[in-house]
Motif scaffolding. Structure first.
Motif, PDB file in Angstrom:
ATOM      1  N   TYR A  86       0.611  -1.304  -0.075  1.00  0.00           N
ATOM      2  CA  TYR A  86       0.042  -0.062   0.084  1.00  0.00           C
ATOM      3  C   TYR A  86       0.941   1.111   0.186  1.00  0.00           C
ATOM      4  CZ  TYR A  86      -3.554  -3.330   0.990  1.00  0.00           C
ATOM      5  OH  TYR A  86      -3.708  -4.569   1.418  1.00  0.00           O
ATOM      6  N   ILE A  87       0.746   1.803  -1.018  1.00  0.00           N
ATOM      7  CA  ILE A  87       1.618   3.360  -1.501  1.00  0.00           C
ATOM      8  C   ILE A  87       0.410   4.958  -0.485  1.00  0.00           C
ATOM      9  CG2 ILE A  87       2.832   4.836  -2.712  1.00  0.00           C
ATOM     10  CD1 ILE A  87       4.497   2.337  -2.336  1.00  0.00           C
ATOM     11  N   ILE A  88       1.182   5.069  -0.415  1.00  0.00           N
ATOM     12  CA  ILE A  88      -0.052   5.705   0.980  1.00  0.00           C
ATOM     13  C   ILE A  88       1.454   7.602   0.659  1.00  0.00           C
ATOM     14  CG2 ILE A  88      -1.036   7.164   2.635  1.00  0.00           C
ATOM     15  CD1 ILE A  88      -0.799   3.915   3.893  1.00  0.00           C
ATOM     16  N   GLU A  89      -0.299   8.338  -0.167  1.00  0.00           N
ATOM     17  CA  GLU A  89       0.765   9.876  -0.406  1.00  0.00           C
ATOM     18  C   GLU A  89      -0.655  11.035  -0.157  1.00  0.00           C
ATOM     19  OE1 GLU A  89       3.496  10.950  -1.739  1.00  0.00           O
ATOM     20  OE2 GLU A  89       4.345   9.564  -2.237  1.00  0.00           O
ATOM     21  N   LYS A  90       0.399  11.965   1.411  1.00  0.00           N
ATOM     22  CA  LYS A  90      -0.290  12.402   1.336  1.00  0.00           C
ATOM     23  C   LYS A  90      -0.538  14.052   0.724  1.00  0.00           C
ATOM     24  CE  LYS A  90       1.806  11.206   5.539  1.00  0.00           C
ATOM     25  NZ  LYS A  90       2.841  11.350   6.388  1.00  0.00           N
ATOM     26  N   LYS A  91      -1.436  14.533   0.360  1.00  0.00           N
ATOM     27  CA  LYS A  91      -1.572  15.947  -0.060  1.00  0.00           C
ATOM     28  C   LYS A  91      -2.534  16.789   0.377  1.00  0.00           C
ATOM     29  CE  LYS A  91       1.205  14.292  -3.517  1.00  0.00           C
ATOM     30  NZ  LYS A  91       2.896  15.078  -3.599  1.00  0.00           N
ATOM     31  N   TYR A  92      -1.747  18.037   1.080  1.00  0.00           N
ATOM     32  CA  TYR A  92      -2.534  19.049   1.595  1.00  0.00           C
ATOM     33  C   TYR A  92      -2.430  20.480   0.717  1.00  0.00           C
ATOM     34  CZ  TYR A  92      -3.089  15.221   5.444  1.00  0.00           C
ATOM     35  OH  TYR A  92      -3.162  14.575   6.441  1.00  0.00           O
ATOM     36  N   GLN A  93      -3.098  21.099   1.117  1.00  0.00           N
ATOM     37  CA  GLN A  93      -3.153  22.078   0.061  1.00  0.00           C
ATOM     38  C   GLN A  93      -5.099  23.314   1.034  1.00  0.00           C
ATOM     39  OE1 GLN A  93      -2.664  21.881  -3.280  1.00  0.00           O
ATOM     40  NE2 GLN A  93      -4.034  23.437  -4.601  1.00  0.00           N
ATOM     41  N   ALA A  94      -4.457  24.233   0.862  1.00  0.00           N
ATOM     42  CA  ALA A  94      -5.477  25.351   1.654  1.00  0.00           C
ATOM     43  C   ALA A  94      -5.226  26.459   0.825  1.00  0.00           C
ATOM     44  CB  ALA A  94      -4.865  25.947   2.864  1.00  0.00           C
ATOM     45  N   GLY A  95      -4.717  26.515  -0.861  1.00  0.00           N
ATOM     46  CA  GLY A  95      -4.972  27.190  -1.270  1.00  0.00           C
ATOM     47  C   GLY A  95      -4.721  26.294  -2.561  1.00  0.00           C
ATOM     48  N   ALA A  96      -5.115  27.040  -3.998  1.00  0.00           N
ATOM     49  CA  ALA A  96      -4.733  27.114  -5.359  1.00  0.00           C
ATOM     50  C   ALA A  96      -3.254  26.924  -5.410  1.00  0.00           C
ATOM     51  CB  ALA A  96      -5.240  28.145  -6.682  1.00  0.00           C
ATOM     52  N   GLY A  97      -2.757  25.740  -6.416  1.00  0.00           N
ATOM     53  CA  GLY A  97      -1.094  25.568  -6.211  1.00  0.00           C
ATOM     54  C   GLY A  97      -1.048  24.455  -7.380  1.00  0.00           C
ATOM     55  N   SER A  98       0.374  24.295  -7.161  1.00  0.00           N
ATOM     56  CA  SER A  98       0.607  23.215  -7.740  1.00  0.00           C
ATOM     57  C   SER A  98       0.462  21.348  -7.273  1.00  0.00           C
ATOM     58  CB  SER A  98       2.383  22.600  -7.467  1.00  0.00           C
ATOM     59  OG  SER A  98       2.780  22.715  -6.435  1.00  0.00           O
ATOM     60  N   VAL A  99       0.225  21.230  -6.006  1.00  0.00           N
ATOM     61  CA  VAL A  99      -0.698  20.373  -5.450  1.00  0.00           C
ATOM     62  C   VAL A  99      -1.767  19.532  -7.051  1.00  0.00           C
ATOM     63  CG1 VAL A  99      -1.618  18.596  -3.617  1.00  0.00           C
ATOM     64  CG2 VAL A  99       0.209  20.081  -2.994  1.00  0.00           C
ATOM     65  N   ASP A 100      -2.657  20.531  -6.668  1.00  0.00           N
ATOM     66  CA  ASP A 100      -3.082  19.831  -8.083  1.00  0.00           C
ATOM     67  C   ASP A 100      -2.687  19.343  -9.073  1.00  0.00           C
ATOM     68  OD1 ASP A 100      -4.621  21.836  -6.540  1.00  0.00           O
ATOM     69  OD2 ASP A 100      -5.918  23.569  -7.407  1.00  0.00           O
ATOM     70  N   GLU A 101      -1.831  19.336  -9.666  1.00  0.00           N
ATOM     71  CA  GLU A 101      -1.285  18.714 -10.991  1.00  0.00           C
ATOM     72  C   GLU A 101      -0.843  16.944 -10.434  1.00  0.00           C
ATOM     73  OE1 GLU A 101       0.341  21.576 -13.476  1.00  0.00           O
ATOM     74  OE2 GLU A 101      -0.975  22.903 -13.574  1.00  0.00           O
ATOM     75  N   LYS A 102      -0.157  17.449  -9.581  1.00  0.00           N
ATOM     76  CA  LYS A 102       0.093  16.454  -9.528  1.00  0.00           C
ATOM     77  C   LYS A 102      -0.160  15.126  -8.532  1.00  0.00           C
ATOM     78  CE  LYS A 102       3.895  18.598  -6.547  1.00  0.00           C
ATOM     79  NZ  LYS A 102       4.708  19.243  -5.275  1.00  0.00           N
ATOM     80  N   LEU A 103      -2.022  14.747  -8.096  1.00  0.00           N
ATOM     81  CA  LEU A 103      -3.273  14.245  -8.526  1.00  0.00           C
ATOM     82  C   LEU A 103      -3.110  13.604  -9.722  1.00  0.00           C
ATOM     83  CD1 LEU A 103      -5.425  16.144  -5.781  1.00  0.00           C
ATOM     84  CD2 LEU A 103      -3.660  14.717  -5.706  1.00  0.00           C
TER      85      LEU A 103
END
Length: 181
Positions: free
Chosen positions: A102-119
């Motif tokens: 099981y690979i678990i990647e944690k993604k936290y964001q509180a505003g628009a940014g680069s994590v959007d595309e990482k998903l």
């Protein structure tokens, strides 16, 4: 199922999050990891990287964070990742239960940014982990643990895509049964 009574948070966690969890899941927020969640769980304990059922004293899983996946799992089995993939992927958390990684990647964001595309990279990453684990006979599950930011209507398409390509996502907690426990 039991609950995690307390989650130890690292000092850099500025977004809060509660110390209590529900009865059937592992809850961990930014600044915590799977190791801490299991260490504080009443049903499980840790011995090194092994997850042990407190009732039966049996090893039910093994943790591999970041480079430990390569050193303690692949290299220990005489597998050189460079012969399989061109670049190391470092998971936030990885857990082997039975014949599943099981690979678990944690993604936290509180505003628009680069994590959007990482998903949108989950399919590629899962494919790479599958290549790495084939010779060990391990299946791969790729999970995102997302902050509530991603539960907005504007993420519907990307969340649908994550599921379409065989990955999964959770908000705030991962149920134990989703980790094979």
């Amino acid at each position: 199922m039991c609950a995690i009574n307390k989650i130890v948070t690292r000092s850099y966690n500025t977004v809060g999050g509660g110390a209590n969890t529900n009865l059937n899941g592992l809850e961990f927020e930014r600044g915590t990891d799977l190791r801490e969640a299991f260490a504080n769980h009443p049903q499980y304990k840790l011995s090194g990287d092994s997850i042990i059922d407190r009732t039966t004293q049996e090893v039910v899983g093994r943790l591999y964070e970041k480079n430990k996946l390569y050193k303690n799992l692949l290299e220990a089995n005489h597998i050189n990742y460079k012969n399989i993939i061109s670049k190391k992927l470092l998971p936030d958390d990885a857990l082997v239960v039975g014949n599943t990684l099981y690979i678990i990647e944690k993604k936290y964001q509180a505003g628009a940014g680069s994590v959007d595309e990482k998903l949108q990279t989950c399919h590629f990453k899962k494919r790479q982990y599958i290549k790495l684990m084939t010779s060990l006979g391990l299946e791969v599950q790729f999970y995102y643990l997302l902050s509530d930011w991603f539960n907005a209507p504007s993420y519907k398409d990307v969340l649908d895509y994550i599921e379409e390509v065989g990955c999964k996502y959770f908000f705030g907690k991962i149920p134990l049964e989703k980790l094979g426990l």
